[in-house]
Scaffold this active site. Structure first.
Site, PDB file in Angstrom:
ATOM      1  N   SER A  64     -11.549  64.951  -5.844  1.00 28.09           N
ATOM      2  CA  SER A  64     -10.385  64.370  -6.501  1.00 28.09           C
ATOM      3  C   SER A  64      -9.108  65.099  -6.075  1.00 28.09           C
ATOM      4  O   SER A  64      -8.835  65.218  -4.889  1.00 28.09           O
ATOM      5  CB  SER A  64     -10.593  64.393  -8.024  1.00 28.09           C
ATOM      6  OG  SER A  64      -9.715  63.515  -8.677  1.00 28.09           O
ATOM      7  N   ASP A 100     -14.135  58.190  -7.617  1.00 27.04           N
ATOM      8  CA  ASP A 100     -13.885  59.625  -7.763  1.00 27.04           C
ATOM      9  C   ASP A 100     -15.136  60.480  -7.515  1.00 27.04           C
ATOM     10  O   ASP A 100     -16.213  60.210  -8.043  1.00 27.04           O
ATOM     11  CB  ASP A 100     -13.378  59.889  -9.180  1.00 27.04           C
ATOM     12  CG  ASP A 100     -12.601  61.176  -9.297  1.00 27.04           C
ATOM     13  OD1 ASP A 100     -13.109  62.217  -8.844  1.00 27.04           O
ATOM     14  OD2 ASP A 100     -11.486  61.156  -9.854  1.00 27.04           O
TER      15      ASP A 100
END
Length: 311
Positions: free
Chosen positions: A69, A181
């Site tokens: 991320s 993610d």
């Protein structure tokens, strides 16, 4: 012509000398290859900059970086030659609108298409192969839940995929796979660092409360808090692969508080300074035990012979 041939032979010989590895001195202790795992946390990930800043100031060599991320974004920039001071400047100026745009889709409320322009302006290097430090970027296959780790090719789309927070951002399509993610598969990517060959792993976990005491502000706080709970319940694997876990104090920061960048950088610096003695031990070879003089040894149960009298 003879002199030209002599020059060519000399250049070739010099090239062979350069290509030959220099042997380590006998008895030298090799420096461990340190891997840095940068976890996710949206704006709170700016704390990673403070950690990198201290490592750089203390000249602690980092051999590998893995990012999830926001950790993927900061890792890509740093491994590509963006300095910590430049990262600080960007962190102070950046806002949510710089890399996201609200949209209406069954897959999410925002698209991170704007991140393409943002990354192209930030990154000095555009491909994994050109990075000065080897990097791994993690994402999650939306269909199977499988972790995906990128080591080669263009950087921009893997970073976007790693940052595609489910429910907020639309998934990113890379080679026919919908990716979201990396926090789902690798909350803190310490395992990929072991696979890359790291001898020591320094893992950064951005543990924080995503909702205030009086309750969540909106649906994204609800989703974020659920993620935080799930990660805490499933952290055994990545923690086992880490030698040292750093947890910057980011509990009071919301996921989108980019305006508090200076405080977040400071939180990273503080936790890294506290951990320095332990990290420095990795780089300090243990003292070698002296080989005892065999003449000074005696066999148990047999008295040592008395010295001969002088003439």
């Amino acid at each position: 012509m003879k002199s030209l041939g002599k020059i060519i032979r000399s250049v070739r010989a010099f090239g062979r000398e350069l290509s030959n590895p220099v042997p380590e001195p006998k008895g030298a202790v090799p420096i461990p290859r340190i891997g840095l795992a940068l976890g996710g946390g949206f704006a709170r990930g700016i704390a990673h900059v403070g950690i990198l800043k201290v490592l750089e100031e203390e000249k602690i060599p980092i051999s590998f970086v893995a990012g999830t991320s926001v950790g993927a974004l900061i890792g890509a920039a740093y491994c590509g030659g963006v300095s910590t001071s430049e990262l600080e400047d960007v962190a102070i100026r950046v806002r949510f609108r710089d890399f996201a745009r609200w949209t209406l889709s069954r897959y999410g409320f925002a698209t991170n298409q704007r991140m393409i322009g943002f990354l192209n302006s930030l990154l000095k290097i555009k491909n994994f192969e050109e990075l000065r430090i080897p990097l791994a970027i993690t994402a999650t296959d939306f269909a199977t839940g499988e972790g995906v780790v990128f080591h080669s090719g263009p950087l921009v789309d893997p970073v976007r995929a790693s940052c595609a927070y489910p429910g907020m951002f639309l998934p990113v399509n890379i080679r026919g796979r919908l990716l979201v993610d990396g926090m789902l598969a690798h909350a803190v990517p310490s395992v990929p660092l072991r696979e890359m060959g790291a001898d020591r792993v320094l893992a950064v976990h951005l543990k924080g409360c995503w909702s205030k005491a009086e309750g969540p502000r909106h649906v994204f706080d609800v989703i974020g808090q659920c993620f935080a709970i799930a990660q805490e319940m499933n952290c055994a694997v990545w923690k086992e692969a880490a030698d040292l876990v750093l947890e910057p104090d980011v509990k009071g920061f919301q996921y989108d508080e980019f305006e508090r960048s200076k405080e977040l950088v400071r939180a990273g610096e503080v936790v890294m300074r506290k951990a320095l003695p332990e990290v420095l031990k990795w780089l300090t070879p243990e003292p070698q035990a002296l080989t005892p003089d065999p003449r000074s040894q005696t066999t148990p149960g047999i008295p040592r012979p008395a010295p001969m009298p002088a003439d």
